[in-house]
Design a protein around this motif. Structure first.
Motif, PDB file in Angstrom:
ATOM      1  N   GLY A 282       6.807   2.690  11.440  1.00  0.00           N
ATOM      2  CA  GLY A 282       5.944   3.571  12.215  1.00  0.00           C
ATOM      3  C   GLY A 282       4.471   3.285  11.972  1.00  0.00           C
ATOM      4  N   THR A 283       4.112   2.976  10.728  1.00  0.00           N
ATOM      5  CA  THR A 283       2.726   2.603  10.430  1.00  0.00           C
ATOM      6  C   THR A 283       2.357   1.301  11.129  1.00  0.00           C
ATOM      7  N   LEU A 284       3.266   0.330  11.119  1.00  0.00           N
ATOM      8  CA  LEU A 284       3.011  -0.923  11.838  1.00  0.00           C
ATOM      9  C   LEU A 284       2.872  -0.680  13.331  1.00  0.00           C
ATOM     10  N   ASP A 285       3.657   0.258  13.867  1.00  0.00           N
ATOM     11  CA  ASP A 285       3.511   0.630  15.282  1.00  0.00           C
ATOM     12  C   ASP A 285       2.115   1.170  15.558  1.00  0.00           C
TER      13      ASP A 285
ATOM     14  N   ALA B 144       0.828  -1.206   0.000  1.00  0.00           N
ATOM     15  CA  ALA B 144       0.000   0.000   0.000  1.00  0.00           C
ATOM     16  C   ALA B 144       0.863   1.257   0.000  1.00  0.00           C
ATOM     17  N   TRP B 145       1.907   1.265   0.794  1.00  0.00           N
ATOM     18  CA  TRP B 145       2.857   2.376   0.804  1.00  0.00           C
ATOM     19  C   TRP B 145       3.473   2.557  -0.579  1.00  0.00           C
ATOM     20  N   ASP B 146       3.837   1.455  -1.212  1.00  0.00           N
ATOM     21  CA  ASP B 146       4.509   1.505  -2.507  1.00  0.00           C
ATOM     22  C   ASP B 146       3.616   2.135  -3.574  1.00  0.00           C
ATOM     23  N   VAL B 147       2.336   1.825  -3.536  1.00  0.00           N
ATOM     24  CA  VAL B 147       1.414   2.312  -4.564  1.00  0.00           C
ATOM     25  C   VAL B 147       0.858   3.692  -4.239  1.00  0.00           C
ATOM     26  N   LEU B 148       0.456   3.905  -2.983  1.00  0.00           N
ATOM     27  CA  LEU B 148      -0.253   5.128  -2.625  1.00  0.00           C
ATOM     28  C   LEU B 148       0.519   6.063  -1.699  1.00  0.00           C
ATOM     29  N   GLY B 149       1.674   5.630  -1.224  1.00  0.00           N
ATOM     30  CA  GLY B 149       2.465   6.495  -0.364  1.00  0.00           C
ATOM     31  C   GLY B 149       2.023   6.456   1.092  1.00  0.00           C
ATOM     32  N   GLU B 150       2.536   7.382   1.850  1.00  0.00           N
ATOM     33  CA  GLU B 150       2.307   7.408   3.296  1.00  0.00           C
ATOM     34  C   GLU B 150       0.825   7.574   3.631  1.00  0.00           C
ATOM     35  N   PRO B 151       0.316   6.753   4.535  1.00  0.00           N
ATOM     36  CA  PRO B 151      -1.094   6.906   4.919  1.00  0.00           C
ATOM     37  C   PRO B 151      -1.320   8.154   5.769  1.00  0.00           C
TER      38      PRO B 151
ATOM     39  N   HIS C 244      -5.258   7.684   2.386  1.00  0.00           N
ATOM     40  CA  HIS C 244      -4.105   8.282   1.704  1.00  0.00           C
ATOM     41  C   HIS C 244      -4.503   9.625   1.114  1.00  0.00           C
ATOM     42  N   ALA C 245      -3.529  10.359   0.656  1.00  0.00           N
ATOM     43  CA  ALA C 245      -3.764  11.670   0.071  1.00  0.00           C
ATOM     44  C   ALA C 245      -4.758  11.568  -1.089  1.00  0.00           C
ATOM     45  N   GLY C 246      -5.607  12.584  -1.210  1.00  0.00           N
ATOM     46  CA  GLY C 246      -6.567  12.623  -2.305  1.00  0.00           C
ATOM     47  C   GLY C 246      -7.774  11.744  -2.103  1.00  0.00           C
ATOM     48  N   GLY C 247      -7.922  11.153  -0.908  1.00  0.00           N
ATOM     49  CA  GLY C 247      -9.076  10.317  -0.624  1.00  0.00           C
ATOM     50  C   GLY C 247      -8.925   8.862  -0.997  1.00  0.00           C
ATOM     51  N   ALA C 248      -7.764   8.445  -1.503  1.00  0.00           N
ATOM     52  CA  ALA C 248      -7.545   7.027  -1.815  1.00  0.00           C
ATOM     53  C   ALA C 248      -7.506   6.210  -0.533  1.00  0.00           C
ATOM     54  N   GLN C 249      -7.806   4.921  -0.669  1.00  0.00           N
ATOM     55  CA  GLN C 249      -7.845   4.038   0.494  1.00  0.00           C
ATOM     56  C   GLN C 249      -7.151   2.718   0.194  1.00  0.00           C
ATOM     57  N   SER C 250      -6.631   2.104   1.258  1.00  0.00           N
ATOM     58  CA  SER C 250      -6.078   0.751   1.189  1.00  0.00           C
ATOM     59  C   SER C 250      -6.859  -0.147   2.131  1.00  0.00           C
ATOM     60  N   VAL C 251      -7.251  -1.313   1.639  1.00  0.00           N
ATOM     61  CA  VAL C 251      -7.957  -2.310   2.440  1.00  0.00           C
ATOM     62  C   VAL C 251      -7.061  -3.548   2.485  1.00  0.00           C
ATOM     63  N   LEU C 252      -6.540  -3.850   3.666  1.00  0.00           N
ATOM     64  CA  LEU C 252      -5.492  -4.861   3.806  1.00  0.00           C
ATOM     65  C   LEU C 252      -5.881  -5.876   4.873  1.00  0.00           C
TER      66      LEU C 252
ATOM     67  N   THR D  16      11.391   2.773   4.810  1.00  0.00           N
ATOM     68  CA  THR D  16      11.401   1.594   5.683  1.00  0.00           C
ATOM     69  C   THR D  16      11.119   1.986   7.124  1.00  0.00           C
ATOM     70  N   VAL D  17      11.779   3.040   7.594  1.00  0.00           N
ATOM     71  CA  VAL D  17      11.555   3.519   8.963  1.00  0.00           C
ATOM     72  C   VAL D  17      10.106   3.957   9.137  1.00  0.00           C
ATOM     73  N   ALA D  18       9.565   4.673   8.153  1.00  0.00           N
ATOM     74  CA  ALA D  18       8.194   5.166   8.249  1.00  0.00           C
ATOM     75  C   ALA D  18       7.175   4.033   8.209  1.00  0.00           C
TER      76      ALA D  18
END
Length: 320
Positions: free
Chosen positions: A307-310, A183-190, A214-222, A302-304
């Motif tokens: 942070g999302t997993l945290d 999700a990060w790879d496709v849409l960037g930082e949540p 994500h920016a612009g209203g995009a969403q990830s469902v994981l 990778t660090v960020a």
């Protein structure tokens, strides 16, 4: 010639070593916490040098880069040990147990001028390169949704690694890191994180569902899970078409582009020899040769991601 040392002797270490050797990379040494396990691994893979401690491996003058293949809680101390010895590090996923540990590795790499890279092998696979080309050329329009699923049927042994909180067990860090990184790879930082989880009797997460904004209203469902094998596919939905990756979006797979009427616009499937882990090795050796960071997996990202997993762990009250 970049000379590889393998730190750890488990299954993933064997898979990486096999792909390195199959594709002409040089593996000169292996290190374990015991002489006999290191010697067995070296004999099985034709590696000339074996060491009965991690300290001896990172001190070996015939090693330039160390592949860290130990259980999750050991990634940070093992990587810091290697960096302190002047070795570059390719660290298995999850990179660390948390964001603070990830930042400690990044700081050590910056201070020493060495390369530290997360072994998120999916980032360099041919189908992922094609996916980004398709998105960039506008074929699918604006990306609205990323859907990704990773679930496996793991051992039910409560003492096993995946159910053991002392070893960083649970679905999130083992399986969930793939869809989160995707999700990060496709849409960037949540910009927003929500999660729901079901625990095991040992206290780790049995299955976890994640919703990212994500920016612009995009969403990830994981989703991720460890007691039932799922489809393990992924979909990138755009306003004009969608990209489907199946089976196993995180390993070499078939990419299909489908229009709103489900007509196939493109089918992409690369011929990949071995398991496909050689691409991350090639990326690592390029970085060692020329410096800088790989845009496919920048260290700051990778660090960020850790942070999302945290943040997900906070949402589901998962503590180690």
């Amino acid at each position: 010639m970049t000379r590889w040392g393998i730190l750890g002797t488990g299954w993933i270490a064997g898979a990486m070593t096999a792909d390195l050797q199959l594709h002409g990379h040089t593996v000169t040494a292996v290190g374990s916490r015991a002489d006999d396990s290191a010697a067995r691994f070296a004999a099985a893979h034709g590696i000339p040098r074996s060491h009965g401690s991690y300290e001896a491996l990172v001190a070996d003058p015939e090693v330039d880069v160390v592949y860290i293949a130990t259980p999750h809680p050991q990634h940070a101390p093992n990587a810091l040990l290697a960096l302190a010895a002047g070795k570059h590090v390719l660290v298995e996923k999850p990179f660390t147990m948390n964001g603070a540990e990830a930042e400690s590795i990044a700081a050590a790499a910056r201070a020493t001028g060495l390369v530290a890279l997360e072994a998120m092998w999916t980032r360099w696979l041919p189908h992922m390169r094609r996916l980004h080309e398709i998105i960039a050329d506008g074929t699918i329009g604006e990306v609205r949704t990323v859907i990704a699923h990773h679930a496996q049927r793991a051992s039910a042994d409560p003492a096993g690694r995946l159910l053991n909180p002392a070893l960083g067990g649970g679905a999130l860090l083992d399986m969930g890191v793939y869809p989160v990184s995707f999700a990060w790879d496709v849409l960037g930082e949540p910009t927003a994180v929500q999660a729901l989880s079901t625990p095991t009797a040992t206290g780790v997460d049995r299955q976890t569902s994640i919703l990212l904004g994500h920016a612009g209203g995009a969403q990830s469902v994981l989703t991720c899970g460890l007691d039932g094998r799922g489809s393990n596919g992924a979909v990138v939905v755009g306003t004009e078409a969608r990209i489907e990756l199946a089976p196993f979006f995180f390993s070499p797979t078939v990419l299909r582009v489908l229009d709103p009427e489900d007509r196939e616009l493109e089918r992409f499937e690369a011929t990949v020899t071995g398991r496909g882990m050689q691409y991350q090795a090639e990326a690592m050796e390029r970085l060692i040769a020329v410096g800088g960071e790989d845009p496919r997996m920048p260290l700051a990202q990778t660090v960020a991601i850790m942070g999302t997993l945290d943040e997900i762990r906070t949402r589901i009250a998962l503590h180690y």
